[in-house]
Design an enzyme around this catalytic site. Structure first.
Site, short mmCIF file in Angstrom:
data_model
loop_
_atom_site.label_atom_id
_atom_site.label_comp_id
_atom_site.label_asym_id
_atom_site.label_seq_id
_atom_site.Cartn_x
_atom_site.Cartn_y
_atom_site.Cartn_z
N ASP A 54 -4.67 -4.91 8.30
CA ASP A 54 -4.10 -4.82 9.42
C ASP A 54 -4.99 -4.65 10.57
OD1 ASP A 54 -1.80 -2.45 10.31
OD2 ASP A 54 -3.75 -1.60 10.45
N GLU A 93 -0.06 -9.01 8.83
CA GLU A 93 1.18 -8.59 10.38
C GLU A 93 1.73 -9.80 11.09
OE1 GLU A 93 3.18 -4.54 12.83
OE2 GLU A 93 0.77 -5.05 12.70
N CYS A 131 5.01 6.06 3.16
CA CYS A 131 3.55 5.79 2.21
C CYS A 131 3.40 4.73 1.44
CB CYS A 131 3.92 7.41 1.42
SG CYS A 131 2.72 7.81 0.02
N CYS A 133 3.98 6.58 -2.37
CA CYS A 133 5.47 7.03 -2.61
C CYS A 133 6.51 6.16 -2.74
CB CYS A 133 5.62 8.56 -2.56
SG CYS A 133 6.34 9.43 -1.15
N CYS A 140 1.27 12.78 2.63
CA CYS A 140 3.09 13.05 2.78
C CYS A 140 3.12 14.02 1.76
CB CYS A 140 2.85 11.78 1.93
SG CYS A 140 4.51 11.25 1.51
N CYS A 154 4.07 13.65 -1.17
CA CYS A 154 4.04 13.42 -2.20
C CYS A 154 2.71 13.89 -2.40
CB CYS A 154 4.18 11.54 -2.32
SG CYS A 154 2.98 10.95 -2.58
N ASP A 203 -5.00 3.37 8.65
CA ASP A 203 -4.52 2.31 9.29
C ASP A 203 -5.09 1.68 7.25
OD1 ASP A 203 -5.19 2.12 11.39
OD2 ASP A 203 -7.09 2.13 11.22
ZN ZN Z 1 3.79 10.07 -0.43
#
Ligand code: ZN
Length: 396
Positions: free
Chosen positions: A187, A272, A325, A328, A344, A346, A353
């Site tokens: 990234d 990217e 994320c 998940c 997140c 989860c 990054d």
């Molecule tokens: Zn997650």
């Protein structure tokens, strides 16, 4: 695999006569390029296309006119080559890979001239260009490969006034590396030059922060000099160019080491796909330098990957690598730029990054699994087309 072609770039010190001849050649190259671009643009407004052969015929005609007779004073090889470059620029434009070609300006455009084999002689390590009697005084900072014969020679002068010659040669010493299973997502950022999916962060080159301050100062000084204030403005411009050249040199050095390492360690490298079109917004100095570094990083990475039998996968810029994320797969609604770490639902806490780099790697793996050589323009791991609605990453 055929031999790999590789450019070897050196500085050289021209004699006064050589410098004059080269400056004349740069001027003629610029003139021919602009004339051909004007002709093609004019045709384009009539919805017609002019091809390379037609511009080549125009060049022959221009040379016969009184006002353009000076084009006969320089070697015709670089003039032909610049028409080929213009052809490439249009091919990229039609292929939607580049913007419409722009006119070359006397002050701002890169000064360069490209010679193919008919335009130079290379013998016993001495390089002599067409229309010159003496060979160039090249600083051989590293050796050419044994028995290398350049197929193309490019002479250029940078904005700081330094002269360079680049020799394109076969390099038989480059061989593919043994395969490995390792893959990495990369990234790009402003705080750090690169972040890897392994969690490693790679800093900008040393001194870059200080050089940026110096560059901003030199640019302010240049901006204050009144337009047309000849000598002072010229001096200020030269100063800006010098600082910029220093930044670019350090960056190139840094990027060479980095790309060599990434290519040696990994079979697949996922990056990217930041397109040129996306890069014009928000032209802060840091942003501009980071964008320049990124496109240089990508081109170094791609050619080295080709040398060593590695794969570079570019994932579409609309892919929401920051908002997804990597544990998940939940997509966050928004992810403002100031958010550096987040948790997140989860329960996973992410470094922004590193999470983005991991998502890129996962997306790249999915692309790779679709079949070798597939490089879709728009890819997302689960094919959600809604993701295209994400605003460009530059604004995040
Ligand atoms: Zn997650």
């Amino acid at each position: 695999m055929n031999n790999v072609k590789r450019a070897f770039k050196y500085r050289f010190c021209p004699t006064d006569a050589q410098a004059a001849e080269l400056s004349r050649t740069f001027g003629c190259v610029r003139k021919v390029y602009n004339l051909a671009l004007a002709a093609r643009t004019e045709a384009w407004t009539r919805q017609e296309r002019v091809n390379y052969n037609q511009t080549s015929a125009m060049l022959t005609a221009w040379k016969k006119t009184e006002e353009l007779a000076f084009l006969n004073d320089v070697s015709s090889v670089p003039l032909q080559q610049c028409l080929r470059h213009l052809q490439t620029a249009f091919t990229n434009f039609f292929g939607k890979r580049a913007k419409y070609p722009r006119f070359k300006s006397r002050k701002k455009s890169r000064k360069s001239a490209e010679y193919t084999t008919s335009g130079f002689r290379f013998c016993d390590g001495r390089l002599t260009l067409a229309k010159m009697s003496d060979s160039l005084d090249i600083v051989w900072s590293r050796p050419l490969p044994e028995g290398a014969k350049p197929s193309t020679v490019t002479v250029s002068q940078d904005a700081a006034g330094r002269w360079f010659v680049s020799l394109l040669c076969d390099d038989p010493t480059i061989k593919p590396l043994p395969d490995t299973d390792a893959a990495v997502g990369v990234d790009v950022g402003l705080d750090h030059l690169l972040t890897l999916s392994t969690g490693e962060k790679i800093a900008n080159p040393r001194h870059e922060r200080r050089d940026r301050v110096a560059l901003a100062k030199a640019q302010r000084r240049l901006a204050k000099k009144a337009k047309g204030d000849g000598a002072n403005r010229c001096k200020a411009r030269r100063k800006v160019a010098k600082v910029y050249a220093r930044i670019a040199d350090r960056r190139r050095d840094h990027l060479h080491k980095l790309t060599t390492r990434l290519v040696r360690e990994n079979q697949t490298i996922v990056i990217e796909d930041l397109t040129v079109r996306n890069m014009v917004k928000n032209r802060s100095l840091a942003r501009a330098i980071s964008d320049a570094a990124w496109s240089e990083f990508r081109s170094l990475l791609e050619y080295k990957a080709q040398w060593y039998g590695r794969e570079v996968i570019a994932v579409d810029r609309f892919f929401p690598s920051s908002r997804l994320c990597s544990t998940c797969g939940t997509l966050q609604d928004k992810m403002p730029l100031h958010v550096r770490t987040w948790t997140c639902d989860c329960g996973t806490t992410h470094d922004r990054d590193v999470n983005a780099a991991r998502n890129l790697l996962a997306a790249g793996r999915a692309v790779s699994a679709c079949g070798a050589g597939v490089r879709p323009q728009r890819s997302s791991p689960d094919g959600q087309s809604a993701m295209k609605q994400e605003v460009s990453r530059c604004e995040m």
